[in-house]
Motif scaffolding. Structure first.
Motif, PDB file in Angstrom:
ATOM      1  N   VAL A  11       0.851  -1.187   0.000  1.00 52.66           N
ATOM      2  CA  VAL A  11       0.000   0.000   0.000  1.00 52.66           C
ATOM      3  C   VAL A  11       0.890   1.241   0.000  1.00 52.66           C
ATOM      4  O   VAL A  11       1.773   1.394   0.840  1.00 52.66           O
ATOM      5  N   CYS A  12       0.635   2.117  -0.959  1.00 51.85           N
ATOM      6  CA  CYS A  12       1.390   3.368  -1.114  1.00 51.85           C
ATOM      7  C   CYS A  12       1.257   4.239   0.137  1.00 51.85           C
ATOM      8  O   CYS A  12       0.157   4.447   0.639  1.00 51.85           O
ATOM      9  N   HIS A  13       2.392   4.728   0.606  1.00 50.23           N
ATOM     10  CA  HIS A  13       2.381   5.608   1.776  1.00 50.23           C
ATOM     11  C   HIS A  13       1.690   6.939   1.496  1.00 50.23           C
ATOM     12  O   HIS A  13       1.104   7.538   2.375  1.00 50.23           O
ATOM     13  N   LYS A  14       1.786   7.418   0.264  1.00 49.46           N
ATOM     14  CA  LYS A  14       1.247   8.746  -0.045  1.00 49.46           C
ATOM     15  C   LYS A  14      -0.250   8.748  -0.232  1.00 49.46           C
ATOM     16  O   LYS A  14      -0.951   9.586   0.305  1.00 49.46           O
ATOM     17  N   CYS A  15      -0.767   7.806  -1.039  1.00 47.09           N
ATOM     18  CA  CYS A  15      -2.184   7.876  -1.412  1.00 47.09           C
ATOM     19  C   CYS A  15      -2.990   6.675  -0.934  1.00 47.09           C
ATOM     20  O   CYS A  15      -4.206   6.666  -1.076  1.00 47.09           O
ATOM     21  N   GLY A  16      -2.336   5.635  -0.419  1.00 49.18           N
ATOM     22  CA  GLY A  16      -3.074   4.482   0.090  1.00 49.18           C
ATOM     23  C   GLY A  16      -3.507   3.502  -0.971  1.00 49.18           C
ATOM     24  O   GLY A  16      -4.217   2.539  -0.690  1.00 49.18           O
ATOM     25  N   ASP A  51       6.659   3.194 -10.032  1.00 49.61           N
ATOM     26  CA  ASP A  51       5.914   4.371  -9.600  1.00 49.61           C
ATOM     27  C   ASP A  51       4.476   3.975  -9.329  1.00 49.61           C
ATOM     28  O   ASP A  51       3.879   3.229 -10.100  1.00 49.61           O
ATOM     29  N   CYS A  52       3.945   4.479  -8.223  1.00 45.39           N
ATOM     30  CA  CYS A  52       2.540   4.222  -7.893  1.00 45.39           C
ATOM     31  C   CYS A  52       1.656   4.645  -9.053  1.00 45.39           C
ATOM     32  O   CYS A  52       1.803   5.745  -9.587  1.00 45.39           O
ATOM     33  N   ASP A  53       0.730   3.761  -9.451  1.00 41.34           N
ATOM     34  CA  ASP A  53      -0.208   4.033 -10.548  1.00 41.34           C
ATOM     35  C   ASP A  53      -1.023   5.286 -10.318  1.00 41.34           C
ATOM     36  O   ASP A  53      -1.421   5.962 -11.246  1.00 41.34           O
ATOM     37  N   ASN A  54      -1.307   5.526  -9.074  1.00 38.85           N
ATOM     38  CA  ASN A  54      -2.246   6.583  -8.734  1.00 38.85           C
ATOM     39  C   ASN A  54      -1.589   7.943  -8.545  1.00 38.85           C
ATOM     40  O   ASN A  54      -2.044   8.938  -9.092  1.00 38.85           O
ATOM     41  N   CYS A  55      -0.489   8.003  -7.781  1.00 41.43           N
ATOM     42  CA  CYS A  55       0.089   9.308  -7.440  1.00 41.43           C
ATOM     43  C   CYS A  55       1.522   9.491  -7.921  1.00 41.43           C
ATOM     44  O   CYS A  55       2.096  10.560  -7.769  1.00 41.43           O
ATOM     45  N   GLY A  56       2.120   8.458  -8.507  1.00 39.45           N
ATOM     46  CA  GLY A  56       3.475   8.600  -9.033  1.00 39.45           C
ATOM     47  C   GLY A  56       4.572   8.480  -7.997  1.00 39.45           C
ATOM     48  O   GLY A  56       5.748   8.621  -8.321  1.00 39.45           O
ATOM     49  N   ASN A  57       4.202   8.199  -6.774  1.00 34.52           N
ATOM     50  CA  ASN A  57       5.178   8.000  -5.707  1.00 34.52           C
ATOM     51  C   ASN A  57       6.128   6.858  -6.070  1.00 34.52           C
ATOM     52  O   ASN A  57       5.680   5.794  -6.503  1.00 34.52           O
ATOM     53  N   GLU A  58       7.417   7.067  -5.905  1.00 33.90           N
ATOM     54  CA  GLU A  58       8.357   5.994  -6.213  1.00 33.90           C
ATOM     55  C   GLU A  58       8.381   4.979  -5.072  1.00 33.90           C
ATOM     56  O   GLU A  58       8.604   5.334  -3.925  1.00 33.90           O
TER      57      GLU A  58
HETATM   58 ZN   LIG Z   1       0.345   6.460  -4.429  1.00 39.14          ZN
END
Ligand SMILES: [Zn+2]
Length: 105
Positions: A11-16, A51-58
């Motif tokens: 789970v992405c830390h930035k957007c979940g 990169d996260c599909d949703n927010c681009g977070n690496e």
């Molecule tokens: Zn994300």
């Protein structure tokens, strides 16, 4: 390497947003082993950056699995940057063929 089953979910830390990796996508490489009291310990690792599909977070992970004694799952060590694991694979080393010493680097 086909000793994993199930799904690895992070789970992405930035957007979940959750990203799932199927066991067929896993690309574990043998990292060598060491001789221990009950025989060889074998290590496997799978590293990936995306990169996260949703927010681009690496997101970067280093997924390590150890087999010891031979044919038995010992431990897993998953290091993730930018996300957290909520589910890891199941392991089955029992049907791996005997390693061929000649192939071993
Ligand atoms: Zn994300």
């Amino acid at each position: 390497m086909s000793f994993v089953n199930g799904t690895f979910s992070i789970v992405c830390h930035k957007c979940g947003k959750q990203t799932d990796f199927d066991s067929e996508e896993a690309d574990f490489e043998a990292t060598g082993g060491s001789e221990r009291q009950m025989g060889p310990e074998n290590g496997y690792s799978w590293e990936m950056t995306f990169d996260c599909d949703n927010c681009g977070n690496e997101i970067e992970f280093d997924y390590q699995v150890y087999e010891y004694p031979q044919g038995t799952f010992n431990l897993e060590d998953v290091k993730i940057t930018g996300a957290k694991a909520i589910n890891t694979f199941d392991y089955d080393f029992s049907d791996e063929p005997e390693p061929n010493e000649d192939d071993f680097e």
